[in-house]
Design an enzyme around this catalytic site. Sequence first.
Site, PDB file in Angstrom:
ATOM      1  N   ASP A 109      -7.721  19.963 -12.949  1.00 41.32           N
ATOM      2  CA  ASP A 109      -8.102  18.674 -13.528  1.00 41.32           C
ATOM      3  C   ASP A 109      -7.786  18.754 -15.015  1.00 41.32           C
ATOM      4  O   ASP A 109      -8.455  19.461 -15.773  1.00 41.32           O
ATOM      5  CB  ASP A 109      -9.593  18.423 -13.271  1.00 41.32           C
ATOM      6  CG  ASP A 109     -10.062  17.072 -13.819  1.00 41.32           C
ATOM      7  OD1 ASP A 109      -9.407  16.532 -14.728  1.00 41.32           O
ATOM      8  OD2 ASP A 109     -11.108  16.579 -13.339  1.00 41.32           O
ATOM      9  N   TYR A 141     -16.988  17.884 -14.089  1.00 38.23           N
ATOM     10  CA  TYR A 141     -17.425  16.486 -14.030  1.00 38.23           C
ATOM     11  C   TYR A 141     -18.358  16.282 -12.824  1.00 38.23           C
ATOM     12  O   TYR A 141     -18.037  16.678 -11.700  1.00 38.23           O
ATOM     13  CB  TYR A 141     -16.194  15.573 -13.947  1.00 38.23           C
ATOM     14  CG  TYR A 141     -16.542  14.150 -13.643  1.00 38.23           C
ATOM     15  CD1 TYR A 141     -17.415  13.446 -14.479  1.00 38.23           C
ATOM     16  CD2 TYR A 141     -16.061  13.505 -12.515  1.00 38.23           C
ATOM     17  CE1 TYR A 141     -17.776  12.137 -14.196  1.00 38.23           C
ATOM     18  CE2 TYR A 141     -16.405  12.193 -12.234  1.00 38.23           C
ATOM     19  CZ  TYR A 141     -17.263  11.518 -13.076  1.00 38.23           C
ATOM     20  OH  TYR A 141     -17.624  10.235 -12.785  1.00 38.23           O
ATOM     21  N   LYS A 173      -8.854   7.949 -18.629  1.00 35.49           N
ATOM     22  CA  LYS A 173      -9.256   8.502 -19.933  1.00 35.49           C
ATOM     23  C   LYS A 173      -8.085   8.477 -20.922  1.00 35.49           C
ATOM     24  O   LYS A 173      -7.679   7.426 -21.353  1.00 35.49           O
ATOM     25  CB  LYS A 173      -9.831   9.903 -19.711  1.00 35.49           C
ATOM     26  CG  LYS A 173     -10.856   9.968 -18.564  1.00 35.49           C
ATOM     27  CD  LYS A 173     -12.117   9.204 -18.893  1.00 35.49           C
ATOM     28  CE  LYS A 173     -13.000   8.811 -17.712  1.00 35.49           C
ATOM     29  NZ  LYS A 173     -13.122   9.651 -16.566  1.00 35.49           N
ATOM     30  N   ARG A 209       0.857  -1.203   0.000  1.00 33.70           N
ATOM     31  CA  ARG A 209       0.000   0.000   0.000  1.00 33.70           C
ATOM     32  C   ARG A 209       0.888   1.247   0.000  1.00 33.70           C
ATOM     33  O   ARG A 209       0.543   2.273  -0.572  1.00 33.70           O
ATOM     34  CB  ARG A 209      -0.951   0.002   1.207  1.00 33.70           C
ATOM     35  CG  ARG A 209      -1.727   1.294   1.370  1.00 33.70           C
ATOM     36  CD  ARG A 209      -3.009   1.176   2.199  1.00 33.70           C
ATOM     37  NE  ARG A 209      -2.901   0.288   3.336  1.00 33.70           N
ATOM     38  CZ  ARG A 209      -2.262   0.583   4.471  1.00 33.70           C
ATOM     39  NH1 ARG A 209      -1.668   1.747   4.636  1.00 33.70           N
ATOM     40  NH2 ARG A 209      -2.226  -0.292   5.453  1.00 33.70           N
TER      41      ARG A 209
HETATM   42  C1  LIG Z   1     -12.884  15.520 -16.022  1.00 31.70           C
HETATM   43  C2  LIG Z   1     -12.975  14.329 -15.113  1.00 31.70           C
HETATM   44  N1  LIG Z   1     -12.402  14.379 -13.902  1.00 31.70           N
HETATM   45  C3  LIG Z   1     -12.464  13.330 -13.058  1.00 31.70           C
HETATM   46  C4  LIG Z   1     -13.133  12.167 -13.382  1.00 31.70           C
HETATM   47  C5  LIG Z   1     -13.187  11.030 -12.397  1.00 31.70           C
HETATM   48  O1  LIG Z   1     -12.300  10.022 -12.740  1.00 31.70           O
HETATM   49  P1  LIG Z   1     -12.516   8.453 -12.482  1.00 31.70           P
HETATM   50  O2  LIG Z   1     -13.760   8.055 -13.215  1.00 31.70           O
HETATM   51  O3  LIG Z   1     -11.268   7.848 -13.022  1.00 31.70           O
HETATM   52  O4  LIG Z   1     -12.664   8.264 -11.015  1.00 31.70           O
HETATM   53  C6  LIG Z   1     -13.745  12.071 -14.643  1.00 31.70           C
HETATM   54  C7  LIG Z   1     -14.482  10.851 -15.018  1.00 31.70           C
HETATM   55  O5  LIG Z   1     -15.251  10.845 -15.946  1.00 31.70           O
HETATM   56  C8  LIG Z   1     -13.665  13.180 -15.534  1.00 31.70           C
HETATM   57  O6  LIG Z   1     -14.238  13.158 -16.743  1.00 31.70           O
END
Ligand SMILES: Cc1ncc(COP(=O)(O)O)c(C=O)c1O
Length: 378
Positions: free
Chosen positions: A170, A98, A195, A46
Amino acid sequence: MKPATKFIHAGAAPDASTGAIMTPIFQTSTYVQEAPGKHKGFEYARSQNPTRKALEEALAIIENGKFGLAFSSGVAATDAVVKLLEPGDEVIAANDMYGGTYRLFTKVFEKFGIRFIYTDTANIDNVRKAVSEKTKLIWLETPTNPLMNVTDIEAVSIISKKAAAWLCVDNTFASPYLQNPLDLGADIVMHSSTKYLGGHSDVIQGALVMNDASLREKLYFIQKSCGAVPGPMDCFLMLRGIKTLHVRMKQHCENGKIIAEWLRNHPKVSKVYWPGFSDHPGYAIAKKQMRDFGGMISFELKNDSLEETMRVLSSTKLFALAESLGGVESLINHPASMTHASIPREERIKNGLKDSLIRLSVGIEDAEDLVADLENAI
Ligand SMILES: Cc1ncc(COP(=O)(O)O)c(C=O)c1O
């Protein structure tokens, strides 16, 4: 290193014991110690794992940062950043981002006494006005999911530095191929590595990259204490995905441009959201801080009834109706009922996210086939 070399070689050194060119998958939970405390830098998986270590080094290199940390998902990475805060602290966040980030902030962290102020961060004055002496974190998403709004990272970093608050960006939609927030003054870059970094729709993972050693220590402490670490197999897949990021992104951008322009000229389409249009409100900033405009596009139909929207969403053959984005295959999505369903409807509508909005993650197939698929559906 130039980008292509960087993406291929980041974090990759031949395995010391065998010479294997690919980092092995160290599928182990613990490490044998010679005597208590006498070990090779790995105690318990971990806290440390060699496959994850190689990935974390790669993440730092591709985002022009000093330190990388890998998490079991993008939201786990976001969760770690918010855990830097104390009750009473304030966070300024984009009002269009998101849905899962919004849900984490409002449904999980608000009850611990952290206050979130949502504003349209594309307008820098809004960010400036939202700052108080309690502001500890500014959370940006640019371009935003799904409305493709663009925020000037450098301008916000000037505000965050003055406020002595961390700026976290992000960078999921742009990927490090198109945008490097640390170079623009951000303190932390966050990715849903699920992604574009992974790129093949086969891993859930998150990442944080930073330059400041004490910030890295704080976030590493949270990573090992809270335990949202990715498994070694997933780290291996992520290392493999990163090696082709530049070739995939080039094609995502090329196809994205073709589809965005084609949609814009379609008689049944009323509006297309894509930051590469010269009349997009964030175009100048996107041009300044991004190297190209990506393959994420949202659009609305002239007949914006829910029935017609649902019909189009269910009619594509190549564009698969699914959540997520950034994979080699094209996806079509209905933010209102899928990725952004966790945002209350009135909040969504107020921020411009209509029930009729359709989001595309344009893949790297032949653009002609993608256009034909959309033509059939629309
Ligand atoms: C812009 C963005 N940030 C964060 C996330 C969250 O990521 P995860 O689905 O890998 O937990 C997503 C998921 O769709 C996203 O599109």
